[in-house]
Structures are given as structure tokens and as C-alpha cells.
Write an enzyme that holds these catalytic residues in place. Sequence first.
Site, PDB file in Angstrom:
ATOM      1  N   ARG A  36      93.509  58.285  61.583  1.00 32.98           N
ATOM      2  CA  ARG A  36      94.858  59.186  62.761  1.00 32.98           C
ATOM      3  C   ARG A  36      94.392  58.935  64.708  1.00 32.98           C
ATOM      4  NH1 ARG A  36      92.803  65.018  61.158  1.00 32.98           N
ATOM      5  NH2 ARG A  36      90.913  63.689  61.503  1.00 32.98           N
ATOM      6  N   TYR A 156      83.259  70.933  49.548  1.00 36.84           N
ATOM      7  CA  TYR A 156      82.125  69.916  49.545  1.00 36.84           C
ATOM      8  C   TYR A 156      81.225  68.754  48.696  1.00 36.84           C
ATOM      9  CZ  TYR A 156      80.375  65.409  51.932  1.00 36.84           C
ATOM     10  OH  TYR A 156      80.316  64.037  51.952  1.00 36.84           O
ATOM     11  N   PRO A 186      76.199  57.401  49.298  1.00 37.63           N
ATOM     12  CA  PRO A 186      74.911  57.381  49.567  1.00 37.63           C
ATOM     13  C   PRO A 186      74.276  58.595  50.162  1.00 37.63           C
ATOM     14  CG  PRO A 186      77.200  56.732  51.539  1.00 37.63           C
ATOM     15  CD  PRO A 186      77.926  57.873  49.607  1.00 37.63           C
TER      16      PRO A 186
HETATM   17  P1  NAP Z   1      83.218  60.102  60.244  1.00 36.82           P
HETATM   18  O1  NAP Z   1      81.877  59.395  61.124  1.00 36.82           O
HETATM   19  O2  NAP Z   1      83.326  61.539  60.390  1.00 36.82           O
HETATM   20  O3  NAP Z   1      84.332  59.294  59.699  1.00 36.82           O
HETATM   21  C1  NAP Z   1      85.491  60.087  59.525  1.00 36.82           C
HETATM   22  C2  NAP Z   1      86.668  59.228  59.031  1.00 36.82           C
HETATM   23  O4  NAP Z   1      87.579  60.149  57.894  1.00 36.82           O
HETATM   24  C3  NAP Z   1      86.943  59.036  60.241  1.00 36.82           C
HETATM   25  O5  NAP Z   1      87.204  57.246  60.126  1.00 36.82           O
HETATM   26  C4  NAP Z   1      88.058  59.746  60.626  1.00 36.82           C
HETATM   27  O6  NAP Z   1      89.613  59.365  60.673  1.00 36.82           O
HETATM   28  C5  NAP Z   1      88.416  59.260  58.587  1.00 36.82           C
HETATM   29  N1  NAP Z   1      89.839  61.156  58.607  1.00 36.82           N
HETATM   30  C6  NAP Z   1      89.657  62.237  58.035  1.00 36.82           C
HETATM   31  N2  NAP Z   1      90.357  63.108  58.222  1.00 36.82           N
HETATM   32  C7  NAP Z   1      91.419  62.295  57.951  1.00 36.82           C
HETATM   33  C8  NAP Z   1      92.895  62.399  57.447  1.00 36.82           C
HETATM   34  N3  NAP Z   1      93.633  63.177  57.578  1.00 36.82           N
HETATM   35  N4  NAP Z   1      93.838  61.143  57.571  1.00 36.82           N
HETATM   36  C9  NAP Z   1      92.805  59.745  57.595  1.00 36.82           C
HETATM   37  N5  NAP Z   1      91.159  59.303  58.147  1.00 36.82           N
HETATM   38  C10 NAP Z   1      90.774  61.161  58.083  1.00 36.82           C
HETATM   39  O7  NAP Z   1      82.304  60.264  59.190  1.00 36.82           O
HETATM   40  P2  NAP Z   1      81.495  59.173  57.882  1.00 36.82           P
HETATM   41  O8  NAP Z   1      79.820  59.699  57.026  1.00 36.82           O
HETATM   42  O9  NAP Z   1      82.033  57.975  58.577  1.00 36.82           O
HETATM   43  O10 NAP Z   1      82.059  59.569  56.053  1.00 36.82           O
HETATM   44  C11 NAP Z   1      83.068  59.424  55.720  1.00 36.82           C
HETATM   45  C12 NAP Z   1      82.903  58.975  54.142  1.00 36.82           C
HETATM   46  O11 NAP Z   1      81.853  58.953  53.436  1.00 36.82           O
HETATM   47  C13 NAP Z   1      83.638  60.305  53.801  1.00 36.82           C
HETATM   48  O12 NAP Z   1      84.141  59.863  52.625  1.00 36.82           O
HETATM   49  C14 NAP Z   1      82.057  61.225  53.547  1.00 36.82           C
HETATM   50  O13 NAP Z   1      82.635  62.268  53.041  1.00 36.82           O
HETATM   51  C15 NAP Z   1      81.559  60.034  52.611  1.00 36.82           C
HETATM   52  N6  NAP Z   1      79.736  60.405  53.030  1.00 36.82           N
HETATM   53  C16 NAP Z   1      79.316  60.535  54.308  1.00 36.82           C
HETATM   54  C17 NAP Z   1      77.658  61.217  54.604  1.00 36.82           C
HETATM   55  C18 NAP Z   1      77.696  60.822  55.389  1.00 36.82           C
HETATM   56  O14 NAP Z   1      75.841  61.396  55.559  1.00 36.82           O
HETATM   57  N7  NAP Z   1      77.508  60.630  56.601  1.00 36.82           N
HETATM   58  C19 NAP Z   1      76.994  60.849  52.808  1.00 36.82           C
HETATM   59  C20 NAP Z   1      77.986  60.397  51.497  1.00 36.82           C
HETATM   60  C21 NAP Z   1      79.177  60.062  51.561  1.00 36.82           C
HETATM   61  P3  NAP Z   1      90.503  60.060  62.071  1.00 36.82           P
HETATM   62  O15 NAP Z   1      89.909  61.398  62.526  1.00 36.82           O
HETATM   63  O16 NAP Z   1      91.024  58.755  63.047  1.00 36.82           O
HETATM   64  O17 NAP Z   1      91.397  60.274  61.031  1.00 36.82           O
END
Ligand code: NAP
Length: 264
Positions: A36, A156, A186
Site C-alpha cells: 500500500r 496472530y 522465520p
Molecule cells: P514489516 O516490516 O512490518 O512489513 C510488513 C509488510 O506487509 C509491509 O510491506 C506492509 O506494506 C505489508 N502489508 C501490511 N498490510 C498490507 C496490506 N493490507 N496490503 C498489502 N501489504 C500489506 O514486517 P515483516 O517482518 O517484514 O513481515 C513480513 C512477513 O513476515 C509477515 O507475513 C510476517 O507475519 C512474517 N514474519 C515476520 C517475523 C518477524 O519477526 N518480523 C517473523 C515471522 C514471520 P504496506 O504497509 O505498505 O501495505
Amino acid sequence: MPDSLTVFITGASAGIGAACARAFAARGDRVVLAARSTDALESLAADLNGALGAGTALVVPLDVTDAQAHLDAVAGLPDGWAEVDVAVLNAGLSKGLDPVWKNTVEDVDRMVDVNVKGVINGLRALVPGMLDRGRGHVITLASTAGHTVYPGGVVYCATKHAVRALTDGLKVDLHGTPIRVSAVSPGMVETDFSLVRFDGDRERADAVYADTTPLSAEDVADAVVYCAHAPAHVNVQELLLTPRVQSGFTMIARGEAADRVEGR
Ligand code: NAP
């Protein structure tokens, strides 16, 4: 699959998604950046197109919770970008750290809509073209939270259990086709994830990563690229990675305990 892949990445504006875009682009693939936050996507695309050549990155503004917008975004990809080889369904978030009965309706809806329905919307938009072309790979971002539950993270965790079920289920539905399906799960990764979870409370978010060494977004991107570039006969069903300091899904060693030598 061609040597140089066209990779559609949701949640490419930050964190793991942006790191995936950089990692795929660095090895010669082309990346469609969907999220977004258009400004962040444009800035990443300008970096990649400037450093690696015009035509490396394409911006597609997208809210993954909008099923029709997802279909339209994929149908509207310009010539040369429409044949998506790899879909990295990464967009996701967590909100709050409350017991399940105290989660607000808005937070629950947001987690379910983005993490679960967003993935389903991505599959509906991207898998039919892969089947038509007889090639493709769907990679979801699940989590260690899809293997366990922890206090305050129940909704979550439920969404990430669902992502793993969707990933395994997609592989079953695609049985006998050349389409590959992988989940990358991860443990703790330092991104804006905790800042989003705690509504912008920087101090609370920083405390999550204090005095320890989490995974970086780049570590996870390496795992995603590995899945995508594995030999054609290989399907990485799930790649689960944690930082060395993390054990048993929820135990994080900090400070001196992170480098404890058994018996000392
Ligand atoms: P992040 O830095 O907060 O990035 C999240 C991304 O998701 C952003 O680019 C955001 O973009 C996008 N997003 C959120 N709502 C959206 C929507 N409605 N439409 C399109 N895009 C959307 O978090 P991250 O750590 O990189 O997380 C990425 C993935 O990894 C997630 O699925 C998370 O559950 C998973 N994960 C993370 C961790 C961790 O510890 N960080 C661990 C395991 C798994 P916009 O806001 O610009 O839309």
C-alpha cells in the site's frame, strides 16, 4: 523455469518483502513490488532500476485484503511482466499483545484479513496463470508462530497456522502439476513488525530485539531466494529458520545467556 525469474512480492515496501526484492534483483531476477505504501515502493524501485538497470522493478500499489484489486493488479501487469514465475506472499502483520478475549474487533479483522485472506487473494490471482503457463512457484511467509502459540499472540499464531495449512493445502490441490509451493517460517526477525504490533511505540518495539541477535530481513530473503532457485525437481515444502539465540520457538537468550557454554 527460466534462468531469470519474474517475482511478484506482496508487502514489498518494508522489512522481509523489501529485502526479498533486493535479493532477487541482485541475482538478476525482475521484481514486481506490491504493497500500500506507494512512496516506499517507488523509492525501492528507483534504487533497483538505477543500480541494476531499468526494467528490474515494477511498482504495483495493492491492498492484499481487496480480492478484486488483487485480481485486477495481476491482470493489469504490463507486457513483459505478466508471466509471474514466483509469487512471494509475504504481506502480514500482528496487532497487540493481549489475551485473545481482549483483542479488539479491528485488530482481529486486520490480522485475519491481511494474513489469511490476503494469502488466499494472492493465490486466486496468481495460480491460474501459473497453471496456464505450466510453471510457477508460490512461496508464503509463515512463521514459527505457525508451529506454536504464545501468550498475547494467539490470533496472530492462529493466522500463521492458517498460512501453513493453506500452503500445505495448495501443494495438495496442485498435485501432479509442475507448480512448486513452499513456506518460509522465520523466528524472530528485526523489522518494523513490532513497531506495527505496538502501534508505533518505538521503545516497546526496540525492547523486543534488545540485548540479543535476531534474524535480519536479509537472512530471511536468502532463504526465500534459496527456495525459488532450488533445482527444478526440488520442492522445499517448508524452510524454518530461527536466530541461534532462539530455541523451542519462544525461548530467546539475551545478554551473556546468548553465548552460554554448556557446563561453565
Ligand atoms: P514489516 O516490516 O512490518 O512489513 C510488513 C509488510 O506487509 C509491509 O510491506 C506492509 O506494506 C505489508 N502489508 C501490511 N498490510 C498490507 C496490506 N493490507 N496490503 C498489502 N501489504 C500489506 O514486517 P515483516 O517482518 O517484514 O513481515 C513480513 C512477513 O513476515 C509477515 O507475513 C510476517 O507475519 C512474517 N514474519 C515476520 C517475523 C518477524 O519477526 N518480523 C517473523 C515471522 C514471520 P504496506 O504497509 O505498505 O501495505
